[in-house]
Structure formats: C-alpha cells, structure tokens
Scaffold this active site. Structure first.
Site, PDB file in Angstrom:
ATOM      1  N   PRO A  97      -2.921   4.761  -2.816  1.00  0.00           N
ATOM      2  CA  PRO A  97      -1.543   5.220  -2.631  1.00  0.00           C
ATOM      3  C   PRO A  97      -0.756   4.251  -1.737  1.00  0.00           C
ATOM      4  O   PRO A  97      -1.294   3.786  -0.726  1.00  0.00           O
ATOM      5  CB  PRO A  97      -1.689   6.587  -1.946  1.00  0.00           C
ATOM      6  CG  PRO A  97      -3.137   6.829  -1.757  1.00  0.00           C
ATOM      7  CD  PRO A  97      -3.920   5.647  -2.235  1.00  0.00           C
ATOM      8  N   ASP A 148      -5.370  -7.452   6.629  1.00  0.00           N
ATOM      9  CA  ASP A 148      -5.537  -6.696   5.376  1.00  0.00           C
ATOM     10  C   ASP A 148      -5.930  -7.622   4.223  1.00  0.00           C
ATOM     11  O   ASP A 148      -6.904  -7.366   3.504  1.00  0.00           O
ATOM     12  CB  ASP A 148      -4.243  -5.958   5.013  1.00  0.00           C
ATOM     13  CG  ASP A 148      -3.956  -4.777   5.926  1.00  0.00           C
ATOM     14  OD1 ASP A 148      -4.633  -4.644   6.953  1.00  0.00           O
ATOM     15  OD2 ASP A 148      -3.043  -3.981   5.604  1.00  0.00           O
TER      16      ASP A 148
END
Ligand code: MEV
Length: 311
Positions: A97, A148
C-alpha cells in the site's frame, strides 16, 4: 532485446530501528519483506516508451512527462545501459500500500529499473538498481537517506549510514548476516506520505537544532545497541531497544495516536518490543515476538485493537 513481456519484481521493507535520525547521518537497520512485492512488466511495441501504473492512475509516455519519477528512472536506466529508449509499455502493480511506510515507492522504482534493464537484455546489479531507484526517491521524498532503495535493491538486512561506504566495498551499506527476528506488522490504515514527516522533522531541527541533534544521537545509540542484540540473537534486549526507539520517535513528533495505540496493544499482549516503522504519523508498526505462538497472539491483539491489516 526480447519480443515478449519481461517481468521483474522487488520486495517491501521495514525499518527495524533508526528512521528519521538516519537522514541526519546516524545509523539505521532495515529488513526486507520478501512476501510483499511489486511486479513490473515491459511489453515491446508501440511508438514510444509508455508507463502504465493503474494503482496510482498514471498513464504517460516517458518523453512527454519527462519529469515524473518513473519517467526519470526509465531514462536513467536506458542511459546507464547506453541504450536509446526502445518502444514498449512498462506496467506496474504492487501489493504494497502507498504511504504505509513499507517502501512502496522504492519497491516500484527497483522493480521498474530491473524490468527495463531485462527488457534491454541486462540484469542489474543491486548497487545499480539501488542507485537508479534513489534518483526516483529524491523526486518522491525530497531528501531521503537512501535506506529504502538500498534494503530493497539488496533484499537483505542492512546496516545503513547515509553516504558511508561499507568496509572494503563500494556500497554505502554493510549487509547484516543475522537471523531475522519474528516481527508482526500492524497497519494503522492511516496513509501519510514520508515527505510530510521528513519535512516536519527538518523544520523542527532548523528551529531547535540542539534538541533534535540530541534526539538523533539517542536514536543512533539505540540502533547500535539493537545491532549488538541482533548479532547475538538476544531478542529480549532487541525488544527493549525497539521500545526505547519508539519513545524517542514520539519525542520527535512523528508517531500518532493510532501507532501508539497499536504499540501498546502489542506490548500488553506480551510483545518483546514494539515501535512505529518508517516515516510515521500512520502506516505500519512492528512488534517483536519470541516465537511463532506468541506472534499469533500478537496478530490477534493487533486485530482486536483495530489494525486495518496484520502481517
Ligand atoms: C523511511 O523509510 C525512513 C525515513 O528515515 C526517511 C529516510 O530515511 O529517507 C523516515
């Protein structure tokens, strides 16, 4: 070049410890989540290189919308390979998501860079996939640390210090060779883009540099302690450091009622530690379990506490 669709994927991630302070040069630890993935497919044909990401309602040609993150990523990937753009359609779909702090934008970027390279007959090295994704991350997030894209490109636990090469390598990371802790992930269901909280922390740091630097140092110390605990599989100590990290993130102002509520529910259900993970003010929290049986108890507790999704 191939004539059939080429598919490549990339994983999601959680930050175990050290988010936000990592933007200011302190260390952080991130773990890959292999079961949540982005799939990018490139199909040859057409007159231009077209990008289609129905999940985010994006349909555009690389050259006509050239400043969009995926257009920049596609151009840089072709450039890295010394290859003029080949007509085709890049289609992206993700299980992750958006704005839930599980690395959706970095995962999309890594999967797309891999798929474009494979479409041109090359397999990207993790370092190159991570570097390309970082360029897209900078457009999405402003001033990301790079953690990330790094953990997602390597798909391994990473010890990350912004801009610091690992010993003996050209990578800005040290890959941790550790046993993966049993983590239960609870989603608040609140979507907050990382750039919002990263921007707020920056404004706070500019207004009160002394206080923020002290908090970043304290977070850095919990990350070092967490790594020491990870390296000897001391899950009780790791849990305590996760709790301490969450308290420091609360002081930074990046937690929220929903995250605190899920962390408390996990702690009351016996979690060894619980903390928000990633950008904060929503998204996901992580809770550390001693074993699979306890992990199941934590899943039940998080669902009962109103988590929108539990993993
Ligand atoms: C995002 O996963 C982690 C943050 O520290 C931002 C960054 O490092 O770029 C909040």
């Amino acid at each position: 070049m191939t004539t059939t669709a080429i598919v490549r994927t990339a994983c999601a991630k959680v930050i175990l410890c050290g988010e936000h302070a990592v933007v200011y040069g302190r260390p952080a630890i991130a773990l890959p989540l292999a079961h949540l993935r982005t799939r990018a497919a490139v199909t040859p044909g057409g007159r231009a290189f077209h990008i289609s990401a129905p999940d985010i309602h994006a349909e555009f040609d690389m050259t006509s919308d050239a400043t969009r993150p995926l257009a920049v990523l596609a151009r840089l990937t072709f450039e890295l390979l010394g290859q003029p753009p080949i007509p085709g359609t890049l289609t992206v779909a993700s299980d992750i998501p958006p704005s839930s702090h599980l690395g959706s934008s970095a995962s999309v970027a890594v999967a797309c860079a891999r798929a474009i390279a494979a479409f041109c007959g090359h397999e990207l090295q993790p370092q190159d996939a991570g570097n390309l994704a970082y360029e897209a991350e900078k457009i999405y997030h402003g001033s990301p640390s790079g953690i990330d894209n790094t953990v997602i490109a390597w798909e391994k636990p990473v010890w990350f210090v912004k801009g610091q090469p690992a010993e003996g390598g050209n990578s800005p990371i040290a890959l941790l060779d550790v046993q993966t802790p049993i983590l239960v992930i609870g989603d608040t269901g609140v979507a907050t883009p990382t750039r919002v909280t990263v921007g707020d922390v920056r404004r706070g740091w500019e207004a009160e540099p002394g206080r923020y630097e002290q908090l970043f140092d304290q977070i850095g110390a919990t990350v070092i302690a967490a790594r020491d605990a990870l390296q000897v599989d001391d899950w009780h100590a790791l849990g305590a450091h996760m709790n301490a990290n969450h308290a420091l993130l609360q002081q930074l102002g990046v937690s929220c009622h929903e995250l605190d509520h899920l962390c408390e529910a996990a702690q009351q259900a016996g979690a060894l530690g619980a903390k928000m993970s990633g950008g904060g003010r929503g998204g996901n929290m992580i809770a550390l379990a001693d074993d699979e049986q306890q992990a199941e108890q934590l899943r039940v507790a998080l669902r009962n506490a109103g988590a929108a999704r539990v993993m």
